[in-house]
Design a protein around this motif. Structure first.
Motif, mmCIF file in Angstrom:
data_model
loop_
_atom_site.group_PDB
_atom_site.id
_atom_site.type_symbol
_atom_site.label_atom_id
_atom_site.label_comp_id
_atom_site.label_asym_id
_atom_site.label_seq_id
_atom_site.Cartn_x
_atom_site.Cartn_y
_atom_site.Cartn_z
ATOM 1 N N LEU A 127 6.342 -9.872 4.654
ATOM 2 C CA LEU A 127 5.044 -9.280 4.353
ATOM 3 C C LEU A 127 4.258 -9.194 5.656
ATOM 4 O O LEU A 127 3.810 -10.205 6.195
ATOM 5 N N GLU A 128 4.102 -7.995 6.196
ATOM 6 C CA GLU A 128 3.372 -7.807 7.441
ATOM 7 C C GLU A 128 1.876 -7.967 7.204
ATOM 8 O O GLU A 128 1.297 -7.239 6.403
ATOM 9 N N ASP A 129 1.252 -8.903 7.898
ATOM 10 C CA ASP A 129 -0.200 -8.959 7.926
ATOM 11 C C ASP A 129 -0.634 -8.030 9.053
ATOM 12 O O ASP A 129 -0.760 -8.436 10.211
ATOM 13 N N ALA A 130 -0.857 -6.774 8.681
ATOM 14 C CA ALA A 130 -1.256 -5.736 9.633
ATOM 15 C C ALA A 130 -2.752 -5.478 9.534
ATOM 16 O O ALA A 130 -3.212 -4.360 9.781
ATOM 17 N N SER A 131 -3.516 -6.519 9.197
ATOM 18 C CA SER A 131 -4.964 -6.376 9.087
ATOM 19 C C SER A 131 -5.570 -5.824 10.373
ATOM 20 O O SER A 131 -6.581 -5.128 10.346
ATOM 21 N N HIS A 132 -4.953 -6.148 11.524
ATOM 22 C CA HIS A 132 -5.406 -5.632 12.812
ATOM 23 C C HIS A 132 -4.698 -4.339 13.197
ATOM 24 O O HIS A 132 -5.059 -3.744 14.223
ATOM 25 N N GLY A 133 -3.700 -3.913 12.439
ATOM 26 C CA GLY A 133 -2.706 -2.995 12.987
ATOM 27 C C GLY A 133 -2.775 -1.536 12.607
ATOM 28 O O GLY A 133 -1.987 -0.734 13.123
ATOM 29 N N LEU A 134 -3.672 -1.128 11.699
ATOM 30 C CA LEU A 134 -3.689 0.271 11.269
ATOM 31 C C LEU A 134 -3.976 1.188 12.460
ATOM 32 O O LEU A 134 -4.936 0.982 13.198
ATOM 33 N N ILE A 138 -2.364 -2.446 0.328
ATOM 34 C CA ILE A 138 -0.949 -2.821 0.399
ATOM 35 C C ILE A 138 -0.152 -1.538 0.509
ATOM 36 O O ILE A 138 -0.367 -0.613 -0.282
ATOM 37 N N VAL A 139 0.761 -1.455 1.469
ATOM 38 C CA VAL A 139 1.682 -0.329 1.552
ATOM 39 C C VAL A 139 3.100 -0.866 1.432
ATOM 40 O O VAL A 139 3.408 -1.964 1.917
ATOM 41 N N THR A 140 3.951 -0.095 0.777
ATOM 42 C CA THR A 140 5.315 -0.557 0.513
ATOM 43 C C THR A 140 6.194 0.633 0.158
ATOM 44 O O THR A 140 5.687 1.703 -0.230
ATOM 45 N N ARG A 160 9.405 -0.012 7.439
ATOM 46 C CA ARG A 160 10.823 0.179 7.753
ATOM 47 C C ARG A 160 11.537 -1.163 7.893
ATOM 48 O O ARG A 160 12.731 -1.279 7.563
ATOM 49 N N TYR A 161 10.823 -2.179 8.359
ATOM 50 C CA TYR A 161 11.435 -3.485 8.590
ATOM 51 C C TYR A 161 10.760 -4.581 7.763
ATOM 52 O O TYR A 161 10.798 -5.752 8.142
ATOM 53 N N SER A 162 10.153 -4.211 6.657
ATOM 54 C CA SER A 162 9.474 -5.203 5.825
ATOM 55 C C SER A 162 9.472 -4.762 4.375
ATOM 56 O O SER A 162 9.760 -3.602 4.056
ATOM 57 N N ASP A 163 9.112 -5.691 3.493
ATOM 58 C CA ASP A 163 8.964 -5.362 2.074
ATOM 59 C C ASP A 163 7.604 -4.735 1.792
ATOM 60 O O ASP A 163 7.467 -3.916 0.881
ATOM 61 N N ALA A 164 6.599 -5.135 2.553
ATOM 62 C CA ALA A 164 5.253 -4.594 2.379
ATOM 63 C C ALA A 164 4.429 -4.941 3.614
ATOM 64 O O ALA A 164 4.782 -5.828 4.396
ATOM 65 N N ALA A 165 3.319 -4.230 3.762
ATOM 66 C CA ALA A 165 2.342 -4.532 4.807
ATOM 67 C C ALA A 165 0.954 -4.438 4.202
ATOM 68 O O ALA A 165 0.754 -3.727 3.208
ATOM 69 N N VAL A 166 0.014 -5.159 4.782
ATOM 70 C CA VAL A 166 -1.357 -5.112 4.279
ATOM 71 C C VAL A 166 -2.310 -4.769 5.421
ATOM 72 O O VAL A 166 -2.086 -5.132 6.578
ATOM 73 N N PHE A 167 -3.384 -4.065 5.050
ATOM 74 C CA PHE A 167 -4.451 -3.703 5.983
ATOM 75 C C PHE A 167 -5.771 -4.258 5.482
ATOM 76 O O PHE A 167 -5.956 -4.492 4.290
#
Length: 385
Positions: free
Chosen positions: A155-162, A198-200, A175-182
């Motif tokens: 689970l990518e914590d992409a809170s900083h990453g959008l 949540i994106v997945t 591509r390399y995870s089950d989900a990511a969050v912003f």
């Protein structure tokens, strides 16, 4: 005071919000799915689920991954507490993996070593939460390879990453995870005031997340236990939460998303100016990985304590006194009293401990003026030289 971060609200944003406020729906209307589709399309993911905050996104995603009592969640010690708290919310246990001393992201080498040791004890994580610190993606390909080897979910914590990219894909492509969050907090790449996503690419995970954000309720007859008794009928089939986002917030997010790439580009311009102006000072500047395009959410420097007379605290306070609103991201989670009471010690994460004793977050936001940036540089130079 020059803040470390702040939002920009334009007339287009205001007009978008006002249009929704004059419409028939200010919540649970058409703007939320429109915002979800826009973010999914931007990231190259199949599904997106909007929720009330980045914390809600982490919690909901963990629930959708069936994290629960008896399971383990591992994450980075250099992050906001939500990256770990989401595991505890689900009744799971949490642990931490030390950071890479250059990027301050979770160390792949430390993760691999911890997994090997934990496998020998039969205590592997169910979910690992890599945190894209300051907007720079973790080495997701290597983490994904470890997930395949040891069987955990990512689970990518992409809170900083959008707005950032990893290799040839947007952060959030999963591509390399089950989900990511912003997160859409005001200091993030774009804002909805408060909000998260949540994106997945996992249809079941997305469906479960949608249900859990609305009290665990479904109106889908194929998901119901009993036969529907009429158009009004719904069923609560799980214990969910009220994590919904409003159409007002979604309208703001859609408007802001149109400027995301220009915002990130401006952040890179500011970072390059900092790089040029600060390289001769006794500081360690942000390290950028090849193949990674950061969203540049934060510009974090580290003091070279052997070359300066002042303490970390003295430098921080002097900058604040001179109108430079520096911050510190983050107090390591294992050092928090709540986590110390659970048995954690910062001494077990030496890279995180050293980072905490040296880090300063300098002002970074798209509307930071050249004059204000020059003030930041000038005051920092006066204090350190």
């Amino acid at each position: 005071m020059i803040p470390y971060g702040r939002q920009e609200i334009t007339q287009d944003d205001i007009d978008a919000v006002v249009e929704v406020m004059r419409s028939d729906f200010i919540t649970q209307g058409p703007m939320v799915p429109k915002f979800e589709q826009a973010v999914a399309d931007y990231c190259g993911a199949q599904y997106a689920v909007a929720v009330s905050s980045g914390t809600a996104a982490l919690h909901t995603a963990c629930l959708a991954m069936d994290l629960g009592p008896g399971d383990w969640l591992w994450t980075s010690p250099i992050t906001f507490v939500a990256s770990a708290n989401c595991g505890l919310y689900c009744g799971a246990q949490v642990d931490f993996v030390d950071v890479d001393p250059r990027t301050h992201n979770i160390s792949v080498a430390a993760l691999a070593a911890k997994l090997e040791h934990s496998e020998s004890r039969g205590v592997l994580p169910k979910v690992v939460v890599p945190v894209h610190f300051a907007g720079q993606s973790c080495d997701m390909r290597e983490i994904h390879a470890l997930a395949d080897q040891y069987g955990f979910r990512v689970l990518e914590d992409a809170s900083h990453g959008l707005g950032g990219r990893y290799l040839d894909a947007q952060v959030g492509s999963c591509r390399y995870s089950d989900a990511a969050v912003f997160s859409f907090h005001p200091v993030k790449s774009i804002t909805t005031g408060e909000g998260g996503m949540i994106v997945t690419n996992d249809e079941r995970l997305a469906e479960t997340a949608r249900r859990m954000r609305t009290h665990g309720i479904t109106r889908d007859p194929t998901s119901m236990v009993n036969e529907s008794s009429g158009p009004w009928y719904y069923e609560q089939i799980a214990l969910g939460f009220n994590y919904r986002i409003t159409d007002i917030q979604a309208a703001l997010g859609i408007s802001q998303l149109q400027r995301l790439d220009s915002y990130v580009a401006k952040r890179h311009e500011i970072a390059e100016c900092y790089d040029a102006a600060l390289h001769a000072l006794p500081l360690e500047l942000p390290h950028r990985l090849e193949g990674v395009y950061s969203s540049m959410h934060l510009y974090v420097v580290r003091l070279n304590s052997r070359q300066i007379k002042q303490s970390h605290k003295e430098v921080f306070e002097a900058l604040r006194e001179r109108g430079v609103g520096v911050n510190l991201h983050y107090i390591p989670v294992p050092s928090q009293p709540f986590y110390r009471a659970l048995g954690f010690s910062l001494e077990d994460y030496p890279n995180a401990a050293r980072y905490y004793g040296e880090a300063l977050t300098l002002p970074m936001y798209p509307t930071l003026t050249e004059e204000h940036q020059e003030t930041v540089v000038t005051e920092l130079r006066r204090i350190l030289v």
